[in-house]
Enzyme design. Structure first.
Site, short mmCIF file in Angstrom:
data_model
loop_
_atom_site.label_atom_id
_atom_site.label_comp_id
_atom_site.label_asym_id
_atom_site.label_seq_id
_atom_site.Cartn_x
_atom_site.Cartn_y
_atom_site.Cartn_z
N LYS A 3 0.85 -1.21 0.00
CA LYS A 3 0.00 0.00 0.00
C LYS A 3 0.88 1.25 0.00
O LYS A 3 0.66 2.18 -0.77
CB LYS A 3 -0.88 0.00 1.25
CG LYS A 3 -1.56 1.33 1.54
CD LYS A 3 -2.44 1.30 2.77
CE LYS A 3 -1.71 1.59 4.05
NZ LYS A 3 -1.43 3.00 4.34
N ASN A 4 1.91 1.24 0.86
CA ASN A 4 2.70 2.46 1.03
C ASN A 4 3.73 2.67 -0.07
O ASN A 4 4.52 3.61 -0.02
CB ASN A 4 3.35 2.47 2.41
CG ASN A 4 2.31 2.62 3.50
OD1 ASN A 4 1.15 2.94 3.22
ND2 ASN A 4 2.68 2.36 4.73
N CYS A 17 -4.73 13.03 12.89
CA CYS A 17 -5.43 11.74 12.87
C CYS A 17 -5.21 11.06 14.22
O CYS A 17 -4.56 11.59 15.11
CB CYS A 17 -4.92 10.87 11.74
SG CYS A 17 -3.27 10.30 12.07
N ARG A 77 0.41 14.61 12.59
CA ARG A 77 0.80 14.38 11.18
C ARG A 77 1.07 15.70 10.44
O ARG A 77 0.46 15.99 9.43
CB ARG A 77 -0.28 13.56 10.45
CG ARG A 77 -0.74 12.30 11.14
CD ARG A 77 0.29 11.20 11.24
NE ARG A 77 0.64 10.56 10.00
CZ ARG A 77 -0.02 9.54 9.46
NH1 ARG A 77 -1.09 9.09 10.02
NH2 ARG A 77 0.40 8.98 8.33
N ASP A 79 4.62 0.67 12.02
CA ASP A 79 3.40 0.03 11.51
C ASP A 79 3.25 -1.41 11.97
O ASP A 79 2.23 -2.03 11.70
CB ASP A 79 3.37 0.07 9.96
CG ASP A 79 3.26 1.48 9.45
OD1 ASP A 79 3.47 1.69 8.25
OD2 ASP A 79 2.98 2.38 10.26
N ARG A 83 -8.38 -0.50 4.57
CA ARG A 83 -7.48 0.44 3.91
C ARG A 83 -6.14 -0.21 3.61
O ARG A 83 -5.47 0.15 2.65
CB ARG A 83 -7.23 1.65 4.81
CG ARG A 83 -8.46 2.45 5.15
CD ARG A 83 -8.09 3.68 5.90
NE ARG A 83 -7.00 4.35 5.21
CZ ARG A 83 -6.28 5.32 5.76
NH1 ARG A 83 -6.54 5.70 6.98
NH2 ARG A 83 -5.31 5.90 5.11
C1 EPZ Z 1 4.16 6.93 6.09
O1 EPZ Z 1 3.38 7.98 6.65
C2 EPZ Z 1 3.23 5.73 6.01
N1 EPZ Z 1 2.09 6.02 5.14
C3 EPZ Z 1 2.74 5.37 7.42
O2 EPZ Z 1 1.97 4.17 7.29
C4 EPZ Z 1 3.96 5.06 8.30
O3 EPZ Z 1 3.52 4.80 9.61
C5 EPZ Z 1 4.90 6.28 8.30
O4 EPZ Z 1 5.28 6.60 6.93
C6 EPZ Z 1 6.18 6.01 9.09
O5 EPZ Z 1 6.83 4.91 8.56
C7 EPZ Z 1 2.29 5.98 3.80
O6 EPZ Z 1 3.37 5.71 3.31
C8 EPZ Z 1 1.08 6.26 2.94
P1 EPZ Z 1 6.24 10.34 8.19
P2 EPZ Z 1 3.98 9.50 6.67
O7 EPZ Z 1 6.13 11.58 7.39
O8 EPZ Z 1 4.72 9.74 5.42
C9 EPZ Z 1 6.56 13.59 11.58
C10 EPZ Z 1 0.22 2.71 7.72
O9 EPZ Z 1 -0.13 2.18 8.78
N2 EPZ Z 1 6.53 14.55 10.48
O10 EPZ Z 1 7.46 9.47 8.06
O11 EPZ Z 1 2.85 10.40 7.01
C11 EPZ Z 1 5.20 12.93 11.78
O12 EPZ Z 1 4.39 13.73 12.62
C12 EPZ Z 1 0.60 4.18 7.71
O13 EPZ Z 1 0.32 2.12 6.61
C13 EPZ Z 1 6.76 15.89 10.77
O14 EPZ Z 1 7.00 16.27 11.91
O15 EPZ Z 1 4.98 9.39 7.90
C14 EPZ Z 1 5.52 11.62 12.43
O16 EPZ Z 1 5.65 11.80 13.82
C15 EPZ Z 1 0.35 4.85 9.05
N3 EPZ Z 1 6.69 16.80 9.75
C16 EPZ Z 1 6.88 11.26 11.82
O17 EPZ Z 1 7.40 12.47 11.23
C17 EPZ Z 1 6.44 16.44 8.45
O18 EPZ Z 1 6.42 17.31 7.56
C18 EPZ Z 1 6.81 10.20 10.75
O19 EPZ Z 1 5.98 10.70 9.72
C19 EPZ Z 1 6.20 15.07 8.19
C20 EPZ Z 1 6.25 14.15 9.22
#
Ligand code: EPZ
Length: 428
Positions: A22-23, A117, A122, A305, A397
């Site tokens: 998915k990701n 969320c 996020r 995850d 999802r």
């Molecule tokens: C991706 O989300 C995945 N989703 C998530 O999978 C996964 O948990 C996550 O990466 C971490 O591995 C998809 O790929 C569609 P991040 P993403 O940006 O990109 C902070 C699932 O269960 N952050 O790496 O949104 C954020 O708040 C889902 O399949 C900032 O501070 O994750 C978080 O604490 C859930 N500022 C951390 O980084 C930003 O601009 C990780 O977020 C962006 C993120």
């Protein structure tokens, strides 16, 4: 509202095939906006998130054809709209991944801010920091991000946190920027590598994906291509835990063991027997599971995850485990649901102390995010009696036909479609 009913099941045994990731498919679908010709994507999982992303691309002017055996054809040659509306973004925050490609392709993008969320705020500050470093003018207002750039110019961008989404958005925008972009402290997940491979197949020039430094040499135009997305390592990990928690024997096929190292290491530490064979892994756990400590980290660390699935496993392990969640600030929503099933879990800040219990009890519980939902199904497989899980749209999802795949392994599990309305399908 549809529900999943799980009853105590014996040890699960057999073989299960993992679907496409998915990701990986979501950012790759967004990246197809950059392509002047048709993109053919294979091994596409039948997930609601994929349908939502297809809706977003169609609203932007892409022409999409989906056929039954997991092949998606996307032609974005004639995209004519640069606005991704709130009612689509609220369904799935990953839709925000269209902002980078739209900006590169159209010179502008107006995308609704994704909401917070269940697992955390996020934020998208790192996405915007990267895009403005490439020369985009960013305006926030009325719940939307407006980004404009007559020309994107490569730059050196340091990510304060190795954000997966920020790395993806910046990589996609930079692939058509003038000159070189270097992303430092980039996310290293296998899905980043898959996206870079797809972009390179379109004619991009990206090196270093999978390391913390990614170099992108911008090109003027990107063509079409054919790409097979990688298997879903989190789905694979979930079925590995299903073998461990039920004391069963499951062979997980179409699983790249290279992407499963943290789950393999931790399940071995907990007493499971693992056979790795390149594209499939066999998990047995006839001698029970003992307590271990888990700390989630960006890849190649233990994936966030998989945190809730391991919490379900450790709630019936021998001994006391400590789980530390370092990636999201609020990814313990499943603790209260597991405790309703008789688990003994205490949250202390970013840590959860899990005291293994002899047995869980079936109960009515609710999925708070897709991985928490999977964790509740795993717990239901070993809980005495029946577990009724609601809000299962979360589970759909990220998991293709989870109840059928588990049933094929001997699980006592049913989906009850009743005629009530599904609660608002919002990204949590
Ligand atoms: C991706 O989300 C995945 N989703 C998530 O999978 C996964 O948990 C996550 O990466 C971490 O591995 C998809 O790929 C569609 P991040 P993403 O940006 O990109 C902070 C699932 O269960 N952050 O790496 O949104 C954020 O708040 C889902 O399949 C900032 O501070 O994750 C978080 O604490 C859930 N500022 C951390 O980084 C930003 O601009 C990780 O977020 C962006 C993120």
């Amino acid at each position: 509202m549809p529900k999943i009913i799980v009853k105590k099941s014996g040890p699960l045994k057999g073989t299960v095939k993992v679907s496409g990731a998915k990701n990986s498919v979501l950012p790759i679908m967004a990246a197809s906006l950059l392509a002047q010709d048709k993109c053919t994507l294979e091994e596409i999982p039948g997930l609601r998130d994929v349908d939502v992303m297809a809706e977003v691309l169609t609203s932007l002017g892409s022409d999409i054809k989906k056929n039954s055996d997991g092949i998606l054809e996307i032609n974005s040659a004639k995209i004519d709209n640069y606005e991704a509306p709130y009612d689509l973004i609220k369904k799935m925050r990953a839709s925000f991944l269209v902002i980078g490609p739209l900006l590169a392709r159209m010179g502008k993008a107006r995308v609704s801010l994704p909401g917070g969320c269940a697992i955390g705020a996020r934020p998208i500050d790192l996405h915007l920091k990267g895009l403005s470093a490439l020369g985009a003018k960013i305006n926030l207002g009325h719940g939307y991000v407006e980004a404009t750039a007559d020309k994107l110019i490569g730059d050196k961008i340091y990510l304060d946190f190795p954000s997966v989404g920020a790395t993806e958005n910046i990589m996609m925008a930079a692939s058509m920027a003038e000159g070189q972009t270097i992303i430092q402290n980039a996310a290293e997940e296998p899905e980043i590598v898959d996206l870079a491979n797809f972009l390179n197949s379109l004619g991009a020039n990206i090196k270093g994906a999978g390391t913390d430094t990614i170099k992108i040499q911008g090109v003027k135009e990107l063509g079409g291509s054919k790409h097979t997305v990688i298997p879903d390592r989190i789905e694979a990990g979930t079925y590995m835990v299903a073998a461990a928690i039920t004391g069963g024997d499951i062979t997980v096929k179409n699983a790249l063991t290279d992407h499963l190292k943290p789950m393999i290491a931790k399940l071995k530490e907990a007493g499971a027997e693992i056979e790795e064979n390149g594209d499939h892994v066999r998990v047995r756990a006839a001698n029970g599971i003992k307590a271990i400590d888990v700390k989630t980290l960006p890849y190649p660390g233990f994936p966030t995850d998989m945190q809730s699935q391991f919490m379900a496993l450790l709630s019936v392990a021998q001994g006391t485990s400590v789980i530390i969640e370092t990636v999201f600030e609020n990814r313990f929503m499943h603790v209260s649901e597991l405790n309703r099933m008789g688990a003994n879990i205490k949250i202390e800040g970013h840590s959860a102390v899990v005291q293994g219990v002899k047995a869980l009890e079936g109960a009515q519980v609710r999925a708070t995010d897709l991985r928490a939902g999977a964790a509740l199904i795993l717990a239901g497989l070993v809980a005495e009696g029946q577990t009724e899980i609601s809000d299962i749209y979360h589970i759909d999802r990220g998991y293709v036909e989870i109840e059928n795949k588990l049933k094929s392994l001997g699980a006592n599990i049913e989906r009850i479609e009743n005629h009530g309305n599904d609660s608002d399908y919002e990204d949590l």
